[in-house]
Design a protein around this motif. Structure first.
Motif, mmCIF file in Angstrom:
data_model
loop_
_atom_site.group_PDB
_atom_site.id
_atom_site.type_symbol
_atom_site.label_atom_id
_atom_site.label_comp_id
_atom_site.label_asym_id
_atom_site.label_seq_id
_atom_site.Cartn_x
_atom_site.Cartn_y
_atom_site.Cartn_z
ATOM 1 N N GLY A 13 33.236 34.799 28.041
ATOM 2 C CA GLY A 13 34.448 35.261 29.465
ATOM 3 C C GLY A 13 35.414 36.461 29.849
ATOM 4 N N ASP A 70 35.798 45.077 40.994
ATOM 5 C CA ASP A 70 36.575 46.281 40.710
ATOM 6 C C ASP A 70 37.553 45.761 40.004
ATOM 7 O OD1 ASP A 70 37.422 44.018 41.924
ATOM 8 O OD2 ASP A 70 37.869 45.011 43.841
ATOM 9 N N THR A 82 37.453 35.603 41.035
ATOM 10 C CA THR A 82 37.772 34.615 40.987
ATOM 11 C C THR A 82 38.422 33.549 40.781
ATOM 12 O OG1 THR A 82 36.106 35.920 38.909
ATOM 13 C CG2 THR A 82 37.094 33.307 38.570
HETATM 14 C C1 LIG Z 1 40.359 40.349 30.119
HETATM 15 C C2 LIG Z 1 40.561 39.205 31.160
HETATM 16 N N1 LIG Z 1 41.352 39.517 31.564
HETATM 17 C C3 LIG Z 1 41.833 38.267 32.616
HETATM 18 C C4 LIG Z 1 40.717 37.193 32.760
HETATM 19 C C5 LIG Z 1 41.096 36.167 33.291
HETATM 20 N N2 LIG Z 1 40.202 36.405 34.676
HETATM 21 C C6 LIG Z 1 38.845 35.947 34.668
HETATM 22 S S1 LIG Z 1 38.192 36.262 36.453
HETATM 23 C C7 LIG Z 1 39.109 37.664 36.804
HETATM 24 C C8 LIG Z 1 39.041 37.913 38.174
HETATM 25 C C9 LIG Z 1 37.468 38.902 38.039
HETATM 26 O O1 LIG Z 1 37.881 40.244 39.191
HETATM 27 P P1 LIG Z 1 37.106 41.014 39.690
HETATM 28 O O2 LIG Z 1 36.375 41.631 38.272
HETATM 29 O O3 LIG Z 1 36.862 42.196 40.446
HETATM 30 O O4 LIG Z 1 35.809 40.093 39.666
HETATM 31 P P2 LIG Z 1 35.788 39.316 40.867
HETATM 32 O O5 LIG Z 1 35.688 38.200 40.336
HETATM 33 O O6 LIG Z 1 36.604 39.678 42.084
HETATM 34 O O7 LIG Z 1 33.993 39.176 41.166
HETATM 35 C C10 LIG Z 1 40.501 37.498 35.966
HETATM 36 C C11 LIG Z 1 41.397 38.036 35.911
HETATM 37 C C12 LIG Z 1 39.323 37.776 32.370
HETATM 38 N N3 LIG Z 1 38.350 36.314 31.702
HETATM 39 N N4 LIG Z 1 39.857 38.574 31.217
#
Ligand SMILES: Cc1ncc(C[n+]2csc(CCOP(=O)(O)OP(=O)(O)O)c2C)c(N)n1
Length: 549
Positions: free
Chosen positions: A411, A438, A470
Motif C-alpha cells: 500500500g 493525484d 482515501t
Molecule cells: C507513501 C505513502 N504515504 C501515505 C500513505 C497514506 N495514504 C494512503 S492512500 C492516500 C491517499 C491517496 O491519494 P490519491 O493518490 O490522490 O488517490 P485517491 O485516494 O484520491 O484515489 C494516502 C495519503 C501511503 N499509503 N503511502
C-alpha cells in the motif's frame, strides 16, 4: 587476472543474468558506475529519485521473479530508497539494493552520510551484507540472489565501502547458486487433504502470494479449482491470477469489502489457503478467516515455514511449493461439482463487474476501466499506485488470467510510475496501463522523465480529484465534515505530462472516455491522461454524501 572489485561486481551481476539496473548516482559508488560504463550486458537506467529507482527495481522483480537491482548512494540515497525495501518485504518481491558506503577506515565514526544499514534495515530486509574484503564479492553477490529469491522472496541489502570498490583482487565471478524450493507433496499428506476436500460441502480456495503468478502457477490454480469444484478468492492485489469471468471466480479480497460479501465467504466449511501469508488486507483485518482460530478448518500451504502458524492455527499445515501442490491436486480430481456454492460466491462478483454510468453523471475511474475492458490487449500489464482510484479497476475490470497486475500489497504510494517504467522496459511489446491518483502522481510521477528518456511507453491515467481521497474517506467516516490536510491544489496534468515529452490528454466527461482511451492506446509513446474525477465518488463503494448521511 587481478581486477578491480567494481568490475568484478558488475561481472558477477551479469553472470546472474542481470541486464538492467536502476540508480541515482552518488560519489560513494563512482567505481561501480565506471565499471557499468563498460558493460555491454547491463543497461543503466538513471532515475530522478531513489524511491523511483527502488520502486522500478521492485516492479522489475515482480515481473521477472528474479531480483530487481537498484544502486543508490549512502545516507541520503539509502533513506530515499528505503520505501522500496519496505514494499519488497510486504509484497514478497525479490530485490537487491546496493548502497555505496563511506571508506572502511571511516566506518563507525559517524562519518559524512554514514548509516549502519544493519540497524536501519534490520526489521525489513532479509539480509544486510557489508563487503569488507573485495575477494568476497562473488560469494556475497551469489548469497544475495539466493536470499532474495528463496521463499519468501524479499529485499537484500549489499553495502559497498567506497575504497573497497577500487581494490584490485584475484577472484572469479561465480556462477549462480541454486535457489532452494519445496519438493513434491508426500502421498500421505495429499491423501489427508483430498479426504478433507471430499468431505467439505462449501470449501473455499484462497490463493495468492508472489509465487503463483507465473503462467505455470495460473494454469495449476485453474486446473486444481476445476478438478475439485473449488471457488477461488484471490488475495490482495493478486487479482490477475485467475480468469475473473470463470464461474469459479469468487472475487478479490481487497480492503474494506462490504460485510455481506465477507459473510458469504465465511459460510465456507473448509478454507484451503495456498501460497498466501494471509495478511491483514486479504483477511479483512484477520476476520476472514478469523484469527487465531478460524471458524472452519483451514489447510494452509506455503513454501516458507515461517508463514504458517504465525497468526492462524491451521488444521493442516503443509510446507510445500504452492504450484507443485496445486498440480498434485489437479492430478487427483475429486468432487468437481459444487454448482450452488460456487454460484453463491461468483454471482455477486459478476453482477458488479459490469460498469454502468452513475445516476448523478459524475466522472470517476469507472468509464475509463469500462473502455479499457473493451479495448486493451489480452496480455496488457496494469500497474496501480496506492489509493482508492484503483478500486474501480479491481471492481470492474475482468482480468483474463493473461493480464498482469502489478499492484502494491504494501500500500505504498509512489510505486506506480516507476514500476510502470520497469514494466514497459521489461515488456516493450505489451501495453502498460498505469493508474495513479493525484497524490501518488506528484510523489514519484516525475519518473515520467525516465520513461521518456528510455522510451518506456507508459499509458498513465491520473485520477485528479483534488484530494488524498482515501484518507478523506477515512476522515469523513471517523470525523464527519472535518476535512483537514487532505485537499490538494494540482497542476494541469495534461500540460504537466506534455512538458516531459509525453502526450497529454484531458478527460472530463463520461461520454468521452472511449475516445480518450482509444487515443491513449493508439499513441506510440508515453501518455498522461488527466482524468478530472469528482471527489464525491470517493470509492467504488461510497460517496461523500453517503458517508456524511
Ligand atoms: C507513501 C505513502 N504515504 C501515505 C500513505 C497514506 N495514504 C494512503 S492512500 C492516500 C491517499 C491517496 O491519494 P490519491 O493518490 O490522490 O488517490 P485517491 O485516494 O484520491 O484515489 C494516502 C495519503 C501511503 N499509503 N503511502
Amino acid at each position: 587476472m587481478p581486477r578491480r572489485a567494481a568490475d568484478l561486481l558488475v561481472d558477477c551481476l551479469a553472470a546472474h543474468g542481470v541486464d538492467r539496473v536502476y540508480c541515482v548516482p552518488g560519489e560513494s559508488y563512482l567505481a561501480v558506475l565506471d565499471a557499468l560504463h563498460d558493460s555491454n550486458a547491463i543497461q543503466t537506467v538513471v532515475c530522478r529519485h531513489e524511491s523511483g529507482a527502488g520502486f522500478a527495481a521492485v516492479g522489475d522483480g515482480k515481473l521477472t521473479g528474479r531480483p530487481g537491482i537498484a544502486f543508490v548512494s549512502r545516507g541520503p540515497g539509502a533513506t530515499n530508497a528505503s520505501i522500496a525495501v519496505h514494499v519488497a518485504e510486504q509484497d514478497a518481491a525479490p530485490l537487491i539494493l546496493f548502497i555505496g558506503q563511506v571508506p572502511r577506515e571511516e566506518i563507525g565514526r559517524h562519518s559524512f552520510q554514514e548509516i549502519d544499514y544493519g540497524k536501519m534495515f534490520g526489521d525489513i530486509a532479509k539480509g544486510v551484507h557489508l563487503i569488507q574484503d573485495a575477494r568476497r564479492v562473488p560469494e556475497i553477490v551469489a548469497r544475495a540472489f539466493v536470499e532474495a529469491m528463496s521463499p519468501t522472496p524479499g529485499p537484500v541489502i549489499v553495502v559497498l565501502p567506497e575504497d573497497m570498490q577500487e581494490d584490485v583482487v584475484e577472484a572469479k565471478a561465480t556462477e549462480p547458486v541454486p535457489v532452494p524450493h519445496g519438493g513434491p507433496v508426500a502421498a500421505e499428506e495429499m491423501e489427508k487433504i483430498l479426504s478433507r476436500l471430499a468431505q467439505a460441502e462449501r470449501p473455499l480456495l484462497i490463493a495468492g502470494g508472489a509465487g503463483l503468478g507465473t503462467a505455470r502457477g495460473r494454469t495449476a490454480l485453474r486446473q486444481a479449482s476445476e478438478a475439485h469444484g473449488l471457488p477461488v478468492a484471490l488475495t490482495f492485489k493478486r487479482q490477475d491470477y485467475f480468469p475473473n469471468t470463470h464461474p469459479h471466480y469468487a472475487g478479490h479480497l481487497g480492503f474494506k469489502m462490504p460485510k455481506v460479501a465477507v459473510d458469504r465467504y465465511l459460510q465456507s466449511d473448509l478454507i484451503l489457503a495456498v501460497g498466501t501469508r494471509l495478511g491483514e488486507a486479504t483477511t479483512q483485518g484477520y476476520t476472514l478467516p478469523a484469527a487465531p482460530h478460524p471458524r472452519q478448518p483451514m489447510i494452509h500451504v506455503h513454501d516458507d515455514a515461517r508463514q504458517i502458524g504465525r497468526n492462524y492455527a491451521a488444521a493442516h499445515a503443509l510446507i510445500a511449493d504452492p504450484i507443485l501442490f496445486l498440480e498434485a491436486l489437479a492430478a487427483q480430481p475429486g468432487k468437481s461439482k459444487r454448482a450452488e456454492w460456487t454460484r453463491t460466491l461468483h454471482e455477486p462478483v459478476a453482477k458488479t463487474m459490469a460498469w454502468s454510468a452513475p445516476a448523478d453523471g459524475l466522472l470517476d475511474m469507472g468509464p475509463v476501466v469500462a473502455a479499457l475492458a473493451k479495448s486493451v490487449e489480452k496480455d496488457a500489464i496494469f500497474v496501480t499506485d496506492a489509493g482508492n482510484f484503483a478500486g474501480w479497476l479491481h471492481r470492474h475490470f475482468p482480468f483474463s488470467g493473461e493480464h498482469t497486475l502489478v499492484g502494491c500489497v504494501g500500500g505504498a504510494m509512489g510505486i506506480g510510475m516507476p514500476a510502470a517504467v520497469a514494466a514497459a522496459l521489461r515488456h516493450p511489446g505489451r501495453q502498460v496501463i498505469l493508474f495513479l491518483g493525484d497524490g501518488g502522481a506528484l510523489m514519484t510521477g516525475s519518473e515520467v522523465a525516465t520513461a521518456v528518456q528510455y522510451g518506456a511507453k507508459v499509458k498513465a491515467f491520473i485520477s485528479n480529484n483534488g484530494s488524498y481521497g482515501t484518507i478523506r474517506m477515512h476522515q469523513e467516516a471517523a470525523y464527519k465534515r472535518r476535512v483537514h490536510g487532505t485537499d490538494l491544489a494540482n497542476p494541469n496534468f495534461a500540460k504537466w505530462g506534455a512538458s516531459f515529452g509525453a502526450l497529454g490528454l484531458t478527460l472530463n466527461k463520461i461520454a468521452d472516455a472511449p475516445k480518450i482511451v482509444e487515443q491513449t492506446l493508439a499513441h506510440d509513446g508515453c501518455v498522461v491522461v488527466d482524468v478530472v474525477t469528482a471527489v464525491e465518488h470517493i470509492s467504488p463503494f461510497a460517496t461523500i454524501s453517503s458517508l456524511r448521511g
